[in-house]
Design an enzyme around this catalytic site. Sequence first.
Site, PDB file in Angstrom:
ATOM      1  N   THR A   1      33.105 107.479   3.753  1.00  0.00           N
ATOM      2  CA  THR A   1      31.795 107.954   3.293  1.00  0.00           C
ATOM      3  C   THR A   1      31.967 108.645   1.948  1.00  0.00           C
ATOM      4  O   THR A   1      32.927 109.389   1.750  1.00  0.00           O
ATOM      5  CB  THR A   1      31.180 108.931   4.304  1.00  0.00           C
ATOM      6  OG1 THR A   1      31.078 108.279   5.577  1.00  0.00           O
ATOM      7  CG2 THR A   1      29.804 109.378   3.855  1.00  0.00           C
TER       8      THR A   1
ATOM      9  N   ASP B   1      38.799  94.372  -2.028  1.00  0.00           N
ATOM     10  CA  ASP B   1      37.412  94.426  -1.515  1.00  0.00           C
ATOM     11  C   ASP B   1      36.436  94.336  -2.686  1.00  0.00           C
ATOM     12  O   ASP B   1      35.587  95.203  -2.872  1.00  0.00           O
ATOM     13  CB  ASP B   1      37.192  95.700  -0.717  1.00  0.00           C
ATOM     14  CG  ASP B   1      35.921  95.630   0.137  1.00  0.00           C
ATOM     15  OD1 ASP B   1      35.391  94.510   0.323  1.00  0.00           O
ATOM     16  OD2 ASP B   1      35.461  96.686   0.604  1.00  0.00           O
TER      17      ASP B   1
END
Length: 766
Positions: A442, A558
Amino acid sequence: MHAPEKMIFAALVVVLLFPATVGATAMQPAETCLRRCGNIDIPYPFGVGSGCHLETGDWTFSLSCNRTADGRHRLYNYQIEVLDMSVRRGQLRIYSLINPWCYNATTGGMNSQNNWWYNMSITNFRINDALNRFTVVGCNSLAYIRSLNETADRYMTGCMAMCPGVGRLENGSCAGVGCCQTAIPSGLNAYQISFEEKFNNTGDTAGFSPCSYAVLVEAAAFDFRTTYVTTDEFVVANDRQVPLVLDWAIGNKTCDEAKGNASAYACVSGNSECVDSKYGRGKGYLCNCSAGYDGNPYLLNGCHDINECEDKSVRYPCSVPGTCVNTMGGYNCVCPRKTSGNAYSGTCEEDKSQLGWQIAIGVSVGVIILIAAASCAYMVFAKRRLAKIKREYFKQHGGLSLFDEMRSRQGLSFTLFTQEELEEATGRFDERNVIGKGANGTVYKGTTKDGEVVAIKKCRLASERQQKEFGKEMLIVSQINHRYIVKLYGCCLEVEVPMLVYKYIPNGTLYGLIHGRRDRDRDVPRIPFTARLKIAHQTAEALSYLHSWASPPIIHGDVKTSNILLDQDYTAKVSDFGASTLAPTDEAQFVTFVQGTCGYLDPEYMRTCKLTDKSDVYSFGVVLLELLTCRKALNLEELEEEKYLSSQFLLVVGENRLEEMLDPQIKDETSIEVLEQAAELAKQCLEMLGENRPTMREVAEELDRLSKLAQHPWGRQESAELEALLLRGCGSASPTTYSGHSGIQLGSTRNISFSDTAYIGIKSPR
């Protein structure tokens, strides 16, 4: 050059050549100094005449009071007419000149644009970005404002006022029909404004809207009227000028630096405090009266106590009338004698038993002492236990080796943050500060104690190998300094899983720009094809750097549109490239669990569990497809064969039906040949075998070539409708993401032509 322009230019030359005062001094004004000009108060540090204003080596606080032919008094800061000033807010309101551009019926075309410009680098003034807006009034009128700051951070934005019909104009509405507004950046102190001539359709609009206007204006002081478009009322009613709010500061030092020179320190009043300028280090400081005090902190004994008990402008501070007792810098609410209770928020009642009150006090004191003793013992134990846990985590994540390496490398720009520092920066990781969530953790927005706005990534649990190598790999990644990669400031290792601290990038993600939600009631901006190529090229350059120039090489692992951030100039910044995702050095390091994002994952990686630099190439190919088609990499709402964008693209290309998938906008912007070459590059990146894919360096070079080709006349259509595409969009981003539905913001000016550049300035004295 017209007469008013010559006057402003000459005045600015004189100001620039005038010698600055050597050494500032926090002098005090004489009692004979003028403190009012007409109906305008003049608070110190401002003043009229020598010895009446604060000397800081520039022209920030020097004023002149002139009497005009009609008997009125006008206040000037040299060539700038002043409306009022505020010591408490550190602001100055001045007049900004309206710039008209009108149709000439004799010549059948628009008049020449005026050469007005404004530069405040000789003062400590900055244009307030929150209270002012760049405003354009007219029909089919496109104007630009750009900074003149002598730095690498040049800024430019545009705003276009359309007129689909006179009947569509509406009083008070400045949303693109007859009037548009857009925000400006923070810290602007010099700017110029120009109209784009090709957008002014004189044949259609000259009959009812002969003039266009552009001006930087205080938002609260501007109220759009439809007659501004059809008549010259905007200029006449406002006497050719509108208010503009400036921020000011003292000198060019921080508070700590200024306090070191007592003779020049401006916060001279007792009960005053210093506040660094909001524009950053080296931009000066302001003085405020401390809490509970009011007045002028720049004057000796200027801050005086506020009597909260007698201040009629605020609500009585105590709940029980007559119980307020003023103190220096505050107040107390005291119940009258022989009564007890809570005069702050409750009631005061008569005592029923003095003895019972004393017993209750004694018991309460005893209980409090016992609780305090137990609490202290527990806190000591908990503090020691927490310190031990932090030391174990720090050692586990390689903190000791990282610390030794930092001490041996002098000048290494990397910070080891404590858990307390990051909790304070994020409000103890308040959910309201969350700016992103993903599979790896997060991300929170925070502000460090130095005032730096940062993005703090709270990672998820790491593997045992990642934990052991984390400190060493952090040191490697921290040395990456590339203009298209988000800068890593440091990390926190004294927690169960490490936290990373990055530079905050303000304009969101490329995913939000492409796929943001569409507003039901209005069109939203689209991304021009040249801008898409620019972002793709910058991203490719960043990945090429990680693969080829980082030591050791780094594999992102990613690559996706939500990991490509956009700064204030919409420059791409690759983020979340996996701090421990280093290129493997032996076969054993290849074997790992497959991680990434569906829709972007390399099929070869999923089959072999070997993550290579060609895996990043495949994922980048999907990103390039999103830019070409404005479709998502994975859409679970579609049919099975159309869920994955990559497979659908390869199927369509194999059947020579490429144009069916392309975003309709870019087909109108550029030639099909350029689009086919871009699609061919994406196809090469999506090859099933990694060895058949190009390297990221080859991809970057090809995108650079396509960007240049798309900007040539044979690479795009030449028409006014093409430029209008800047005002439409393929996804939506909220107006806070970029300039707004009626404005455009450009990170580069290579595709914009300026016929006659106009320079807007401040009204010269009459």
